[in-house]
Every structure is written in structure tokens, then in C-alpha cells.
Write a protein that holds these residues in place. Structure first.
Motif, short mmCIF file in Angstrom:
data_model
loop_
_atom_site.label_atom_id
_atom_site.label_comp_id
_atom_site.label_asym_id
_atom_site.label_seq_id
_atom_site.Cartn_x
_atom_site.Cartn_y
_atom_site.Cartn_z
N VAL A 242 -3.07 7.39 6.55
CA VAL A 242 -3.36 5.97 6.28
C VAL A 242 -3.16 5.10 7.53
O VAL A 242 -4.10 4.40 7.96
N LEU A 243 -1.98 5.15 8.13
CA LEU A 243 -1.74 4.26 9.28
C LEU A 243 -2.65 4.58 10.47
O LEU A 243 -3.28 3.68 11.02
N PRO A 244 -2.77 5.88 10.87
CA PRO A 244 -3.68 6.14 12.00
C PRO A 244 -5.12 5.70 11.72
O PRO A 244 -5.80 5.19 12.61
N LEU A 245 -5.56 5.86 10.44
CA LEU A 245 -6.92 5.41 10.12
C LEU A 245 -7.06 3.90 10.26
O LEU A 245 -8.03 3.39 10.82
N LEU B 268 8.51 13.24 1.18
CA LEU B 268 8.01 13.66 2.49
C LEU B 268 6.48 13.76 2.49
O LEU B 268 5.82 13.40 3.48
N GLY B 269 5.92 14.24 1.37
CA GLY B 269 4.46 14.33 1.27
C GLY B 269 3.84 12.94 1.38
O GLY B 269 2.87 12.72 2.11
N GLY B 270 4.42 11.99 0.65
CA GLY B 270 3.92 10.62 0.70
C GLY B 270 4.03 10.04 2.10
O GLY B 270 3.09 9.42 2.61
N LEU C 127 0.84 -1.20 0.00
CA LEU C 127 0.00 0.00 0.00
C LEU C 127 0.88 1.25 0.00
O LEU C 127 0.63 2.21 -0.75
N ALA C 128 1.92 1.25 0.81
CA ALA C 128 2.80 2.42 0.90
C ALA C 128 3.52 2.64 -0.43
O ALA C 128 3.61 3.78 -0.91
N ALA C 129 3.99 1.55 -1.05
CA ALA C 129 4.69 1.71 -2.33
C ALA C 129 3.71 2.24 -3.39
O ALA C 129 4.06 3.09 -4.21
N HIS D 242 0.96 8.75 4.47
CA HIS D 242 0.93 7.39 5.01
C HIS D 242 0.98 7.41 6.54
O HIS D 242 0.26 6.68 7.21
N GLY D 243 1.85 8.29 7.08
CA GLY D 243 2.07 8.29 8.54
C GLY D 243 0.99 9.02 9.33
O GLY D 243 0.72 8.66 10.47
#
Ligand code: ASP
Length: 407
Positions: free
Chosen positions: A238-241, A228-230, A93-95, A234-235
Motif C-alpha cells: 500500500v505505502l510504496p504504491l 505481521l501480515g497486515g 486506511l491501515a486500520a 501496508h508496508g
């Protein structure tokens, strides 16, 4: 009371960050690496990192042996399976997020290609074949693996020992007790090292900022912005959600809870060095049961690297754009898969991702020299991608607790 103490410590850590930033900028103006103070600051930072690294091998081995020996084997199998699926899914997902962003921003179009050169080691290091990777999972000599701190080998050896102890039942009691005590002992040392965290953070940031050449940032600003935007999306989204939806912990509580490991990751650029802090924090701040964190945090710190996967994908496409190569959709899928592999294969140490990038570049026939293009800003990006790598491990521990269920 304990909790009160940890929160106070965070205030000190924040003070450490501020001192590190201001001190680093002053140091930079005073000559950076040439300044007489630089050597002392470097020494202080190194001592802190060494203290953290000193406990990693006993901590990882004892954690995994205890986890595998103490859990019902069917539960262990389920935990192992879900952990691997979760780690792989979030890394892909991150990639994918990295690829999407880089396609929108096009940071490499118009980049200057003069005198590009990758470090010599890049050419010398051939990417391992799949058979090599598999072979290297099993240590021929476990003592040697422990001594070299080869984390993948330490993990497989510890899991095998743990399962064997598990099957021995009562006869393995003495060894189980011994390993359990090694684990406790390691955690006591971790607690001591944590008292030094504010000073360690200040020194490491001072060194990083003190020697940074800010002038190299300007031509790479768009590329840095894409990475950094990506990482921020993600940080911070995406991850907190995911942690909220799948693990039931609201974003603010999650992010505040993991402040210490995130800051340690930022200042050490090493998931492995941060591992002791991550483990302690998820247990104490996020109430992850020990039998889960002991299993998935050491494995996560070694193989689960969302930030690195995102960075590899952005960097590969940036290099392609800089060389005027346009990658088709199927080639971008190859980038997605190899960036995931390169992230899994990267060790949890500074700049590891820069070297495993060879896998991605070779897969789509891009020149290895391209790595020279992004070298100048890699140190800074490493700090932030390591932060997201560690966040992924901590979030994973929370999510796996709900997905697999408490025992
Ligand atoms: N420094 C990163 C980590 O330890 C790995 C990388 O270079 O991307 O997680």
C-alpha cells in the motif's frame, strides 16, 4: 561521493542486524536476561537510544520554528491542511486493512483465556476526554513542555513561535538565524550518532532477541500472523504504491532509500527516537526539500502511526473473538475510528500503543483484561509496527512534496 558513503553505511547496518540476530539467539540460549553479558548489552543499547533522544527536542523545535518562520503563510496553511488530511486518511486506511484481515483469519477463535491479566497501569490510566486532549495541546509553560519532551506541546508552541517570527519580518532576523543554527547543530550531532547506527542496531536486537521467550509465541501465532501480515501488506504494497502513484518515486528506490530509518525503528521501537534519522534520510536519499521535511516529519513522528492503527484494530477484534463476542458492522466502524484516535494519541515511544488500546476496548465494551492476552508478544509486534509508522512518515514527506508542490 557522499551518496557512496551512505550506501557503504547501509552495508554496515545490515552487518549490525545479522550480528544482532545471531548474538541474540546465542544470548537467549546462554540464559537471556540472566546472562552476565546481558547487562552490558542493555547498557550499550540504552546509550545509543539516549543519544538519539538527546537531540529530539532541539531538533523538533528548531525544525518547526524554521519551517513556519520561513514559509509564505498561505503555503504553510496549505501544507498544514494537506498534511493532516494525508496522515488521517492513511491511518484510517491501515486500520481498515487490519479489520479486513482479522475478519478473514479469525485469530482469536479458540484462544485460551486462563489467568488473563492486564498490567496494573492499564486500569489506573483513564483515557483522556476530548476536552483534555484539546487542553493538552497548549503548554501553560513552554519550558516545562520542552523539559518533559511533551512532543504535541512542543509542536504547537514551535508553530506559534514560527508564525509570529514570520509576521515580524526583518525584526525577527536574529532569532531566526539563531534557531537556524540550532537546527544545523542538531543535524551535525545526528550525523555523528548515525556513525554508531550499526553498533546500536546490533546491541538493541541482541537485547530484544536475547530476552524473548519464544515459547509464548506458539499459542499467539495466528494473531501475530494477522498483525505481521497486515503490516507487510501496508508496508510493502500500500505505502510504496501510494508513494509511486502520488509521489513519483518507484517502490524499490523508496524502500532502499529509507533502509536506515526503518532499521532504526525496528531496533528502537520508537518513532520519536528514529525521527532524526528519518529527517536526514528523506532529505538526502529521497530529495524532499528541507522546508517540507522540517514541517511534516516531526509532526508525523508524533501523530502519524499507520502501523499502530492497524495493530490496534487487529488486537481489539482478536480480544473480542477470544471472549466470544461478535462485533457488528457498526461496532467495527467504532473500532476503526477509535483505533485511528488511539494511534494518533500514542506517543512515539515503545509500547505506547498497548496503553492507548484502552480507548478502543472501552468504546466497544470489551474487558481491559484482554490486553493481558496479547502482552507476551507485544514487544516483537511493536518493533514491526514502529517500522511501518516511520515508513508512513517518510512516504508522506515524498507525497506531500508533490501534492502541495515545491514553493
Ligand atoms: N512504538 C510505537 C512508535 O514509536 C508506538 C506504538 O507503541 O505503537 O511508533
Amino acid at each position: 561521493m557522499e551518496r557512496e558513503r551512505e550506501l557503504v553505511a547501509i552495508r554496515w547496518v545490515v552487518a549490525g542486524i545479522l550480528i544482532g540476530i545471531v548474538g541474540g539467539l546465542l544470548l537467549n540460549r546462554a540464559g537471556g536476561a540472566e546472562s552476565p553479558l546481558f547487562e552490558m548489552i542493555t547498557l550499550g543499547g540504552d546509550l545509543f537510544i539516549r543519544l538519539l533522544r538527546m537531540v529530539i527536542v532541539p531538533l523538533v523545535a528548531a525544525s518547526l520554528i524554521t519551517a513556519a518562520a520561513g514559509l509564505d503563510t498561505r503555503y504553510l496553511g496549505r501544507l498544514g491542511g494537506v498534511t493532516l488530511i494525508y496522515y488521517t486518511a492513511t491511518t484510517v486506511l491501515a486500520a481498515a486493512l487490519g479489520l479486513t484481515i482479522v475478519n478473514f483469519i479469525d485469530p482469536g477463535v479458540g484462544a485460551v483465556l486462563e489467568n488473563v491479566q492486564a498490567p496494573q497501569e492499564i486500569y489506573e490510566r483513564q483515557p483522556p476526554t476530548f476536552a483534555d486532549l484539546l487542553r493538552n495541546l497548549i503548554p501553560a509553560n513552554p519550558i516545562d513542555a520542552l523539559a518533559r519532551a511533551d512532543m504535541l506541546q512542543v509542536i504547537s508552541f514551535s508553530l506559534i513561535v514560527g508564525v509570529a517570527l514570520n509576521l515580524m519580518g526583518d525584526r525577527g532576523q536574529a532569532v531566526k538565524q539563531f534557531v537556524g543554527e540550532v537546527l544545523e547543530l542538531s543535524m551535525v550531532i545526528v550525523r555523528w550518532v548515525l556513525y554508531l547506527l550499526p553498533a546500536g542496531v546490533a546491541l538493541l536486537l541482541m537485547r530484544a532477541i536475547g530476552q524473548a521467550g519464544f515459547e509464548v509465541f506458539a499459542p499467539l501465532a495466528k494473531y501475530m500472523g494477522a498483525v505481521l501480515g497486515g503490516l507487510a501488506i501496508h508496508g510493502l504494497v500500500v505505502l510504496p504504491l501510494l508513494v509511486w502513484l502520488l509521489g513519483g518515486v518507484p517502490p524499490w528506490r523508496f524502500l532502499r532509500g529509507i533502509a536506515s530509518p526503518m532499521i532504526t525503528a525496528l531496533s528502537t521501537s520508537s518513532s520519536a527516537a528514529t525521527l532524526p534519522v528519518t529527517m536526514r534520510t528523506v532529505e538526502r536519499e529521497l530529495q524532499v526539500p528541507g522546508y517540507i521535511s522540517r514541517f511534516c516529519i516531526p509532526i508525523g513522528a508524533t501523530v502519524n502511526m499507520d502501523g499502530t492503527a492497524l495493530y490496534e484494530a487487529v488486537a481489539a477484534l482478536f480480544i473480542a473473538q477470544a471472549y466470544g463476542v461478535s462485533l457488528s458492522l457498526s461496532e467495527q466502524v467504532v473500532v476503526l475510528l477509535t483505533a485511528t484516535l488511539a494511534a494518533i494519541g500514542a506517543a512515539g515511544i515503545p509500547s505506547a500503543g498497548l496503553f492507548t488500546m484502552v480507548i478502543v476496548l472501552q468504546a466497544v465494551n470489551l474487558p481491559l483484561e484482554g490486553i493481558g492476552l496479547i502482552l507476551a508478544v507485544d514487544r516483537v509486534l511493536d518493533m514491526f509496527r514502529t517500522m511501518v509508522n516511520v515508513e508512513g512518515d517518510a512516504g508522506g514527506a515524498v507525497i506531500l512534496t508533490t501534492l502541495v508542490g515545491r514553493k
